[in-house]
Design an enzyme around this catalytic site. Structure first.
Site, mmCIF file in Angstrom:
data_model
loop_
_atom_site.group_PDB
_atom_site.id
_atom_site.type_symbol
_atom_site.label_atom_id
_atom_site.label_comp_id
_atom_site.label_asym_id
_atom_site.label_seq_id
_atom_site.Cartn_x
_atom_site.Cartn_y
_atom_site.Cartn_z
ATOM 1 N N TYR A 1 1.191 -1.424 0.174
ATOM 2 C CA TYR A 1 -0.183 -0.107 -0.211
ATOM 3 C C TYR A 1 1.200 1.255 -0.006
ATOM 4 C CZ TYR A 1 -3.278 -3.554 1.358
ATOM 5 O OH TYR A 1 -4.211 -4.790 0.983
ATOM 6 N N HIS B 1 -0.291 -12.392 0.968
ATOM 7 C CA HIS B 1 -1.159 -10.689 0.301
ATOM 8 C C HIS B 1 -0.608 -11.714 -1.256
ATOM 9 C CE1 HIS B 1 -1.454 -6.508 -0.653
ATOM 10 N NE2 HIS B 1 -2.678 -7.838 -0.880
#
Length: 315
Positions: A59, A140
């Site tokens: 992010y 992830h």
């Protein structure tokens, strides 16, 4: 729904608020975010009672961690739950750059689901955050790395001494395969159990319910379309096709008949399945956090879901 209720993840001692704050927007998703604005956003979530925060190296290529960490470091560590993710490391010239992040950091992600990569990713996340531990760690996006994720990454996660182990993906079938390994306490399912896409309920959610694996539902706005279904809105990070916009607008009309904002229905819909423990909502401003908490707590009549099913708008 009480968005501030604390609930356990699976059979672990890790507890999350029903509504969690996803920190991806604070990494400069689409447009830059000022450092102070990011800090104020996390502070507003804390002030309103949110106690679950989710971040990842991806992010903003580290920015979300660097911006949120100093705020969380000032809070009593035993009073909140933090999750981060492994499977990518940030390096100069990393080969898996995404063009949705608006601010340059000098590093970009590269996939690494090796045992050493998992340990390195986790350690570097904690360094950027300025914290000593995460409570929950997700694999992830192992879409193209399933075998290595199972044989190397999952065993490495068990050595990290975290409270719960999870996997986070934008698809349900592989998450179901990972649940069947017996190694997961929960899963983070992004965008696949929403008002516009209920594919997660085909196999994954019943499987999780049968195994007491908690589901954290993320991407409940499908990256924007279910927050504001107008031409130009995005669905899964790309411009939404006209047909999907029309469907979202039809859902909005049913919500309006019942006096319910579409945003409230989008946030609360995942809780119609008993496997869903928590909903993650991303925010980039304090006002967006305030709105999310209000929408999550707004009473929704059961007849709304019945009418959406009756009109063929949800499964």
């Amino acid at each position: 729904m009480n968005p501030l209720e604390l609930v356990p993840l699976g059979t672990t001692d890790v507890r999350v608020t029903r509504l969690g704050l996803g920190l991806a927007p604070l990494g400069g998703l689409y447009t830059p975010v000022a450092d102070q604005q990011a800090r104020d956003t996390v502070e507003r979530a804390w002030d309103l009672g949110i106690r679950y925060f989710d971040v990842a190296p991806l992010y903003g290529n580290g920015l979300a961690e660097r911006r949120s960490g100093p705020v969380l470091a000032g809070k009593p560590r035993d009073e909140f739950t933090l999750s981060t993710k492994v499977g990518r490391v940030l390096r100069p010239g990393g080969g898996d750059e995404q063009d949705i992040w608006a601010e340059a950091t000098g590093v970009t992600p590269q996939f690494d689901f090796s045992a050493a990569g998992v340990r390195t990713s986790y350690a570097e996340s904690l360094e950027r955050l300025g914290l000593d531990r995460a409570d929950l760690v997700h694999l992830h996006d192992p879409d193209d790395h399933f075998e290595q994720a199972v044989t190397e990454a999952l065993p490495a996660l068990k050595t990290l001494n975290v409270g719960a182990i999870s996997a986070g993906m934008n698809q349900a079938p592989m998450l179901a395969d990972l649940v069947r390994t017996g190694a997961l306490d929960c899963v983070l399912l992004a965008g696949r159990f929403t008002l516009l896409d209920q594919s997660g309920a085909d196999e994954l959610l019943p499987l999780c319910a049968s195994r007491n694996v908690s589901v954290i539902a993320a991407g409940v706005f499908n990256s924007g379309l279910l927050a504001d279904p107008r031409p130009g809105a995005t669905f899964d990070y790309v411009p939404a096709p006209a047909g999907l916009i029309g469907r979202a607008q039809a859902i909005q009309r049913v919500c309006t008949r019942h006096g319910v904002p579409l945003r409230a229905a989008a946030i609360q819909f995942p809780f119609t399945h008993p496997a869903v423990t928590c909903v993650l909502v991303g925010a980039r401003t304090p006002d967006e956090v305030t709105d999310a908490v209000a929408m999550a707590g707004l009473p929704i009549p059961a007849v709304l879901w019945k009418d959406l099913r009756g009109e063929g708008l949800i499964a």
